[in-house]
Design a protein around this motif. Structure first.
Motif, PDB file in Angstrom:
ATOM      1  N   LEU A   7       0.843  -1.207   0.000  1.00 18.73           N
ATOM      2  CA  LEU A   7       0.000   0.000   0.000  1.00 18.73           C
ATOM      3  C   LEU A   7       0.877   1.256   0.000  1.00 18.73           C
ATOM      4  O   LEU A   7       0.583   2.218  -0.715  1.00 18.73           O
ATOM      5  CB  LEU A   7      -0.939  -0.003   1.220  1.00 18.73           C
ATOM      6  N   ALA A   8       1.954   1.231   0.776  1.00 15.28           N
ATOM      7  CA  ALA A   8       2.856   2.391   0.806  1.00 15.28           C
ATOM      8  C   ALA A   8       3.398   2.660  -0.602  1.00 15.28           C
ATOM      9  O   ALA A   8       3.395   3.809  -1.074  1.00 15.28           O
ATOM     10  CB  ALA A   8       4.000   2.138   1.782  1.00 15.28           C
ATOM     11  N   GLY A   9       3.826   1.603  -1.281  1.00 14.32           N
ATOM     12  CA  GLY A   9       4.343   1.760  -2.647  1.00 14.32           C
ATOM     13  C   GLY A   9       3.292   2.353  -3.567  1.00 14.32           C
ATOM     14  O   GLY A   9       3.560   3.273  -4.352  1.00 14.32           O
ATOM     15  N   ALA A  10       2.058   1.856  -3.444  1.00 13.19           N
ATOM     16  CA  ALA A  10       0.972   2.333  -4.311  1.00 13.19           C
ATOM     17  C   ALA A  10       0.657   3.801  -4.022  1.00 13.19           C
ATOM     18  O   ALA A  10       0.448   4.603  -4.954  1.00 13.19           O
ATOM     19  CB  ALA A  10      -0.272   1.468  -4.097  1.00 13.19           C
TER      20      ALA A  10
ATOM     21  N   ASP B 155       7.288  12.831   1.952  1.00 15.38           N
ATOM     22  CA  ASP B 155       7.529  13.321   3.320  1.00 15.38           C
ATOM     23  C   ASP B 155       6.242  13.353   4.150  1.00 15.38           C
ATOM     24  O   ASP B 155       6.251  13.808   5.286  1.00 15.38           O
ATOM     25  CB  ASP B 155       8.226  14.697   3.290  1.00 15.38           C
ATOM     26  N   GLN B 156       5.143  12.874   3.548  1.00 16.30           N
ATOM     27  CA  GLN B 156       3.900  12.783   4.315  1.00 16.30           C
ATOM     28  C   GLN B 156       3.409  11.338   4.426  1.00 16.30           C
ATOM     29  O   GLN B 156       2.202  11.071   4.513  1.00 16.30           O
ATOM     30  CB  GLN B 156       2.843  13.692   3.706  1.00 16.30           C
ATOM     31  N   LEU B 157       4.348  10.433   4.362  1.00 16.54           N
ATOM     32  CA  LEU B 157       4.038   9.020   4.561  1.00 16.54           C
ATOM     33  C   LEU B 157       5.119   8.412   5.447  1.00 16.54           C
ATOM     34  O   LEU B 157       6.318   8.572   5.178  1.00 16.54           O
ATOM     35  CB  LEU B 157       3.996   8.282   3.213  1.00 16.54           C
ATOM     36  N   ILE B 158       4.678   7.754   6.510  1.00 16.41           N
ATOM     37  CA  ILE B 158       5.613   7.088   7.423  1.00 16.41           C
ATOM     38  C   ILE B 158       5.148   5.642   7.564  1.00 16.41           C
ATOM     39  O   ILE B 158       3.951   5.386   7.758  1.00 16.41           O
ATOM     40  CB  ILE B 158       5.596   7.744   8.823  1.00 16.41           C
ATOM     41  N   VAL B 159       6.083   4.720   7.459  1.00 13.28           N
ATOM     42  CA  VAL B 159       5.754   3.295   7.618  1.00 13.28           C
ATOM     43  C   VAL B 159       6.503   2.784   8.838  1.00 13.28           C
ATOM     44  O   VAL B 159       7.649   3.179   9.068  1.00 13.28           O
ATOM     45  CB  VAL B 159       6.181   2.501   6.361  1.00 13.28           C
ATOM     46  N   THR B 160       5.862   1.920   9.622  1.00 11.78           N
ATOM     47  CA  THR B 160       6.586   1.304  10.738  1.00 11.78           C
ATOM     48  C   THR B 160       6.563  -0.218  10.625  1.00 11.78           C
ATOM     49  O   THR B 160       5.643  -0.797  10.057  1.00 11.78           O
ATOM     50  CB  THR B 160       6.000   1.689  12.123  1.00 11.78           C
ATOM     51  N   VAL B 161       7.617  -0.818  11.158  1.00  5.48           N
ATOM     52  CA  VAL B 161       7.705  -2.284  11.306  1.00  5.48           C
ATOM     53  C   VAL B 161       8.326  -2.551  12.669  1.00  5.48           C
ATOM     54  O   VAL B 161       8.693  -1.614  13.390  1.00  5.48           O
ATOM     55  CB  VAL B 161       8.543  -2.934  10.177  1.00  5.48           C
TER      56      VAL B 161
ATOM     57  N   ASN C 131      -6.271  -6.598  -1.357  1.00  4.57           N
ATOM     58  CA  ASN C 131      -5.533  -7.807  -1.759  1.00  4.57           C
ATOM     59  C   ASN C 131      -4.164  -7.438  -2.335  1.00  4.57           C
ATOM     60  O   ASN C 131      -3.835  -6.258  -2.456  1.00  4.57           O
ATOM     61  CB  ASN C 131      -6.366  -8.686  -2.712  1.00  4.57           C
ATOM     62  N   THR C 132      -3.390  -8.447  -2.674  1.00  8.09           N
ATOM     63  CA  THR C 132      -2.004  -8.197  -3.087  1.00  8.09           C
ATOM     64  C   THR C 132      -1.905  -7.582  -4.495  1.00  8.09           C
ATOM     65  O   THR C 132      -0.800  -7.259  -4.940  1.00  8.09           O
ATOM     66  CB  THR C 132      -1.155  -9.485  -3.036  1.00  8.09           C
ATOM     67  N   GLY C 133      -3.026  -7.393  -5.155  1.00 10.93           N
ATOM     68  CA  GLY C 133      -3.029  -6.621  -6.399  1.00 10.93           C
ATOM     69  C   GLY C 133      -2.474  -5.213  -6.184  1.00 10.93           C
ATOM     70  O   GLY C 133      -2.089  -4.528  -7.139  1.00 10.93           O
ATOM     71  N   LEU C 134      -2.407  -4.786  -4.896  1.00 11.87           N
ATOM     72  CA  LEU C 134      -1.798  -3.486  -4.556  1.00 11.87           C
ATOM     73  C   LEU C 134      -0.397  -3.354  -5.139  1.00 11.87           C
ATOM     74  O   LEU C 134       0.047  -2.253  -5.463  1.00 11.87           O
ATOM     75  CB  LEU C 134      -1.670  -3.355  -3.028  1.00 11.87           C
ATOM     76  N   MET C 135       0.287  -4.494  -5.260  1.00 16.25           N
ATOM     77  CA  MET C 135       1.685  -4.452  -5.728  1.00 16.25           C
ATOM     78  C   MET C 135       1.792  -3.983  -7.166  1.00 16.25           C
ATOM     79  O   MET C 135       2.850  -3.527  -7.593  1.00 16.25           O
ATOM     80  CB  MET C 135       2.314  -5.845  -5.602  1.00 16.25           C
ATOM     81  N   VAL C 136       0.714  -4.146  -7.931  1.00 16.52           N
ATOM     82  CA  VAL C 136       0.738  -3.734  -9.344  1.00 16.52           C
ATOM     83  C   VAL C 136      -0.419  -2.768  -9.639  1.00 16.52           C
ATOM     84  O   VAL C 136      -0.865  -2.655 -10.782  1.00 16.52           O
ATOM     85  CB  VAL C 136       0.683  -4.974 -10.284  1.00 16.52           C
ATOM     86  N   ASP C 137      -0.877  -2.087  -8.608  1.00 11.47           N
ATOM     87  CA  ASP C 137      -1.971  -1.106  -8.728  1.00 11.47           C
ATOM     88  C   ASP C 137      -3.236  -1.720  -9.329  1.00 11.47           C
ATOM     89  O   ASP C 137      -3.963  -1.065 -10.076  1.00 11.47           O
ATOM     90  CB  ASP C 137      -1.516   0.126  -9.550  1.00 11.47           C
TER      91      ASP C 137
ATOM     92  N   GLY D 224      -3.923   2.145  -5.403  1.00 12.51           N
ATOM     93  CA  GLY D 224      -3.524   0.752  -5.595  1.00 12.51           C
ATOM     94  C   GLY D 224      -4.540  -0.084  -6.349  1.00 12.51           C
ATOM     95  O   GLY D 224      -4.378  -1.303  -6.438  1.00 12.51           O
ATOM     96  N   GLY D 225      -5.582   0.535  -6.895  1.00  9.40           N
ATOM     97  CA  GLY D 225      -6.557  -0.253  -7.657  1.00  9.40           C
ATOM     98  C   GLY D 225      -7.979   0.232  -7.441  1.00  9.40           C
ATOM     99  O   GLY D 225      -8.214   1.401  -7.140  1.00  9.40           O
ATOM    100  N   ARG D 226      -8.936  -0.697  -7.592  1.00 12.16           N
ATOM    101  CA  ARG D 226     -10.360  -0.332  -7.485  1.00 12.16           C
ATOM    102  C   ARG D 226     -10.813  -0.366  -6.033  1.00 12.16           C
ATOM    103  O   ARG D 226     -10.324  -1.184  -5.249  1.00 12.16           O
ATOM    104  CB  ARG D 226     -11.235  -1.298  -8.279  1.00 12.16           C
ATOM    105  N   VAL D 227     -11.776   0.485  -5.723  1.00 11.68           N
ATOM    106  CA  VAL D 227     -12.325   0.536  -4.369  1.00 11.68           C
ATOM    107  C   VAL D 227     -13.842   0.594  -4.459  1.00 11.68           C
ATOM    108  O   VAL D 227     -14.385   1.362  -5.257  1.00 11.68           O
ATOM    109  CB  VAL D 227     -11.833   1.803  -3.613  1.00 11.68           C
TER     110      VAL D 227
END
Ligand SMILES: NC(=O)C1=CN([C@@H]2O[C@H](COP(=O)(O)OP(=O)(O)OC[C@H]3O[C@@H](n4cnc5c(N)ncnc54)[C@H](OP(=O)(O)O)[C@@H]3O)[C@@H](O)[C@H]2O)C=CC1
Ligand SMILES: O=C(O)[C@@H]1CCC=N1
Length: 264
Positions: A16-19, A28-34, A115-121, A148-151
């Motif tokens: 989702l972050a990539g998308a 600079d307005q997106l932060i991801v944590t792990v 779903n993982t379709g997020l990886m390819v939008d 990342g795709g359809r909603v």
């Protein structure tokens, strides 16, 4: 502009972050944590945005918190999200009632099944509001996910069934491709060729399904020549109860969705 924190940059959160970034959201307005530094280092090499181990720091700076941990790990993520911000949960099964109970009265939550379709939008995401989510909250969740795709928006009582269809529907397809490739190799076609034949066939089939608007039975019957090879194949498919297996798989996954809320 909206600062977004994604708690849990795993398969779904990272995709989702990539998308979101490809969709033009400022980095600079997106932060991801792990949780783990080696995972953070890997993500930093992949994503243009900040990747932290500190959830409290990420959520303090965020207007919206997207929770993308496994259902059983959602507790610390919700704790960090605090109150007053929109919380978007990607967790399978976890109801908005459970989220609201954890986050406190009047908390604004949106539940998502993607779903993982997020990886390819090319994801299919379904969103449902909690009791206090506003139209603006739904619009914001929809805008972020649309990168990342359809909603689409559906009532929450359908979310467990949605999970069993679009949430992991690609897994059914991958399994079919896996088995058909193996059978193709057995029947004499080289593995890379079998794979390519199947991928292009699936792409053509899904495009036709969408563009023609026809029922899948109609499209399948157009392929089954009288006395031909396809009807012989389907005789075997029906003999092995593949229809029952797929039907029961969707029912089992839907039931499991309801159980997942108890893990949160
Ligand atoms: N995978 C799929 O196809 C789909 C998954 N979902 C839902 O999405 C959610 C995520 O699944 P998935 O991406 O597959 O899971 P992953 O295990 O790939 O990702 C979960 C991530 O959460 C991180 N994490 C866990 N606890 C914390 C914490 N306290 N603070 C910060 N980060 C944390 C983990 O970090 P670390 O790696 O450092 O341990 C990990 O990277 C689940 O709730 C699932 O139900 C929904 C639809 C499809
Ligand atoms: O298996 C799961 O629970 C999640 C939900 C949909 C895909 N993966």
């Amino acid at each position: 502009m909206t600062t977004v924190a994604i708690i849990g940059g795993g398969t779904v959160g990272g995709a989702l972050a990539g998308a979101i970034l490809r969709g033009g959201h400022p980095a600079d307005q997106l932060i991801v944590t792990v949780r783990r530094e080696e995972h953070a280092a890997r993500l930093r090499a992949e994503l243009a945005c900040e990747v932290l181990l500190d959830n409290a720091e990420a959520t303090r700076r965020a207007d919206v918190v997207i929770v993308a941990t496994k259902p059983q790990d959602i507790g610390p993520a919700l704790e960090a999200a605090g109150t007053g911000r929109l919380v978007v949960s990607m967790a399978a099964g976890v109801t908005t009632a459970v989220l609201e109970k954890r986050l406190g009265p009047e908390s604004r939550v949106v539940r998502v099944m993607t779903n993982t379709g997020l990886m390819v939008d090319q994801a299919m995401s379904v969103i449902s509001p909690g009791r206090h989510a506003t139209e603006a909250d739904l619009d914001l969740a929809e805008t972020l996910l649309t990168s990342g795709g359809r909603v689409i928006r559906l009532p929450e009582d359908q979310q467990d069934a949605v999970s069993a269809l679009s949430g992991h529907g690609a897994a059914y397809l991958y399994f079919i491709v896996e088995v058909l490739t193996q059978a193709g190799v057995y029947a004499g076609v080289a593995q890379p060729i079998a794979r390519e034949l199947l991928i292009q066939t699936m792409t053509g089939a899904t495009t036709l399904l969408r563009e023609s608007g026809q029922h899948p039975v109609e499209l399948r019957e157009a392929i089954m020549s009288r006395g031909g090879a396809t009807i012989s194949a389907f005789r075997e498919i029906e003999r092995h109860n593949v229809r029952d297996a797929l039907f029961d798989a969707v029912m089992a996954a839907t039931r499991r969705g309801a159980e997942l809320s108890e893990l949160a």
